[in-house]
Design a protein around this motif. Structure first.
Motif, PDB file in Angstrom:
ATOM      1  N   MET A 150       3.943  -1.470  -5.343  1.00 52.54           N
ATOM      2  CA  MET A 150       3.796  -0.411  -6.525  1.00 52.54           C
ATOM      3  C   MET A 150       4.206  -1.066  -7.960  1.00 52.54           C
ATOM      4  N   LEU A 164       7.477  -0.250  -0.017  1.00 54.84           N
ATOM      5  CA  LEU A 164       6.372  -0.090  -1.220  1.00 54.84           C
ATOM      6  C   LEU A 164       6.774  -0.471  -2.539  1.00 54.84           C
ATOM      7  N   TYR A 179       1.209  -3.255  -8.792  1.00 54.61           N
ATOM      8  CA  TYR A 179      -0.327  -2.488  -8.884  1.00 54.61           C
ATOM      9  C   TYR A 179      -0.039  -1.367 -10.130  1.00 54.61           C
ATOM     10  N   LEU A 180       1.315  -0.645 -10.472  1.00 55.53           N
ATOM     11  CA  LEU A 180       1.229   0.068 -11.681  1.00 55.53           C
ATOM     12  C   LEU A 180       1.698  -0.793 -12.922  1.00 55.53           C
ATOM     13  N   THR A 201       7.286   3.095 -11.151  1.00 58.53           N
ATOM     14  CA  THR A 201       7.505   3.198  -9.794  1.00 58.53           C
ATOM     15  C   THR A 201       8.761   4.193  -9.675  1.00 58.53           C
TER      16      THR A 201
END
Length: 452
Positions: free
Chosen positions: A171, A167, A174-175, A187
């Motif tokens: 992550m 992940l 995305y973040l 993250t």
């Protein structure tokens, strides 16, 4: 008198295991993400990162036996080892986030920042992890229960590995909203807030039952002298070194392997997701297999099979997604069966030393093996960085054929050879199933004579 009735509750095992999940949010990130973070996001060259891993890693590794000596001599109402989980939990989180933060500084200042934060993280990790690992040897005197405790540890540790390796990259993307630097910081911030909570739970539920003879005199030199006479400890030290050299070499290059050789770094998450699921099944199988064939035999078989399957990766194209995932599932299952054994053996080696010498120094024994762990990680990280540089790796560009070959060799042959070396070292580990039971019986009889 020490409580040595052996069996532990599910709640204590579960809570204790959470401590390894907490630590592995950082440990797994160091193995799978940190080299790539430093080269492709932070801005270091592969050679600069490799040198930092070696120098800081070896320097911090020396702190392990020092921490073992300190932990053995810590006396609080909570015990010798438990309180360190409480004291180090918040600093662990803070230094972890800072290490994966990219500051807006000059190139020279950024290098200094990387060295300082990485060193602080490694020191607080040691202050936390040596006492935590030592707890396995003092929660129970039952060898099978120690394997069970270690299995809980490994299930949680590898669950953290599953989360980080499956992940973390999605992550980060995305973040970060286009900024990997911000993505890494957020993250790791999420992971490390969870770590602090888990350390506190592990502190709250664990209990120390096995205590040294109250009449035992404190002598650092005697404790260290006993180590070099402990044959199983020497073998376990070498096994641990090669074990973590292998893990770090392979872990450091798998993201570049998928990013450059396979051409799709999102496959890194799928690869790890399937592989780590198989690893968890292997870990869950370890206790039952240990009862049948013993820790030593299972460990040797695990390292042999893992090493061979590791090397086999070279013979599959990086674009053969299904084939390399199947290979990884088999490899990770075999590797997973070894996961709890190393930590359970640390307690067995401490028992062996007490059985032979009449003196117990759980923290010193454990820290000396954990020292080998960090030496292995330092060497493995340095070897990976230097080999990438030697083969001409350049971050964030199309790689040359020579660089692509280097990445594939590092991921397969070089790391696989280290797993095979660990198997050879295990041949010299002399604690068999029968001897384990004899040691437990003899020590139990001795402890009945300890005064309160």
């Amino acid at each position: 008198m020490s409580e040595t009735n052996g069996k532990l509750s599910f709640g204590e095992k579960f809570g204790y295991g959470l401590g390894d999940m907490a630590a592995n949010f950082i440990f797994q990130a160091m193995m799978a993400l940190q080299l790539n973070f430093y080269t492709d996001t932070f801005g270091l060259t592969a050679a600069q990162a490799g040198t930092m891993f070696l120098v800081v890693g070896l320097g911090a590794a020396v702190f392990n036996p020092v921490m073992g000596v300190i932990a053995d001599r810590t006396k609080t109402r909570w015990g010798r080892f438990r309180p360190w989980l409480l004291w180090t939990s918040v600093p662990f989180g803070i230094f972890g986030i800072l290490t994966f933060t990219t500051p807006n500084l000059s190139p020279g200042a950024k290098i200094a920042y990387a060295w300082i934060t990485y060193l602080l993280l490694r020191l607080v990790y040691t202050a936390n992890n040596v006492p935590y690992a030592s707890l396995t040897g003092v929660m129970t005197d039952d060898p099978n229960e120690r394997t069970s405790i270690a299995s809980y540890r490994q299930l949680f540790a590898n669950s953290a590995g599953f989360i980080v390796q499956s992940l973390a990259i999605p992550m980060v993307l995305y973040l970060g909203h286009g900024s990997n630097a911000r993505g890494y910081q957020l993250t790791m911030g999420i992971f490390l807030v969870a770590s602090v909570v888990m350390f506190l739970i592990a502190f709250a539920v664990s209990k120390e039952r096995i205590q040294p003879d109250p009449k035992q005199e404190s002598s650092v030199m005697q404790d260290l002298g006993d180590l070099v006479k402990n044959g199983p400890w020497i073998a376990l030290f070498l096994v641990t070194t090669f074990y973590f050299i292998a893990l770090m070499i392979r872990g450091s290059v798998m993201l570049p392997y998928f990013k450059y050789c396979a051409g799709n770094q999102i496959l890194f998450s799928w690869f790890n997701g399937f592989g780590l699921t198989a690893l968890l099944i292997g870990v869950a199988s370890s206790t039952a297999l240990t009862k049948r064939i013993g820790k030593r035999t299972l460990f040797i078989l695990s390292m042999l099979i893992t090493g061979v399957l590791n090397i086999a990766l070279l013979f599959f194209p990086a674009t053969s997604t299904s084939a390399i995932i199947i290979l990884e599932v088999l490899r990770q299952f075999a590797f997973g069966t070894s996961g709890p054994l190393l930590w359970a053996m640390m307690g067995d080696v401490a028992d062996f030393g007490e059985w032979k010498t009449g003196r117990r120094a759980t923290g010193t024994v454990t820290s000396a093996v954990v020292f080998a762990l960090w030496v292995g990680l330092a060497l493995g990280g340095a070897i990976a960085g230097w080999l990438l540089s030697l083969y001409g790796y350049q971050p964030n560009v199309v790689q040359s054929e020579h660089a692509l070959l280097g990445i594939r060799l590092i991921a397969s042959v070089y790391s696989g050879a280290a797993f095979l070396a660990a198997a050879v070292c295990l041949l010299f580990y002399g604690i068999t199933m029968k001897l384990n039971l004899t040691i437990r019986h003899d020590l139990s009889e001795r402890r009945k004579g300890y005064s309160s």
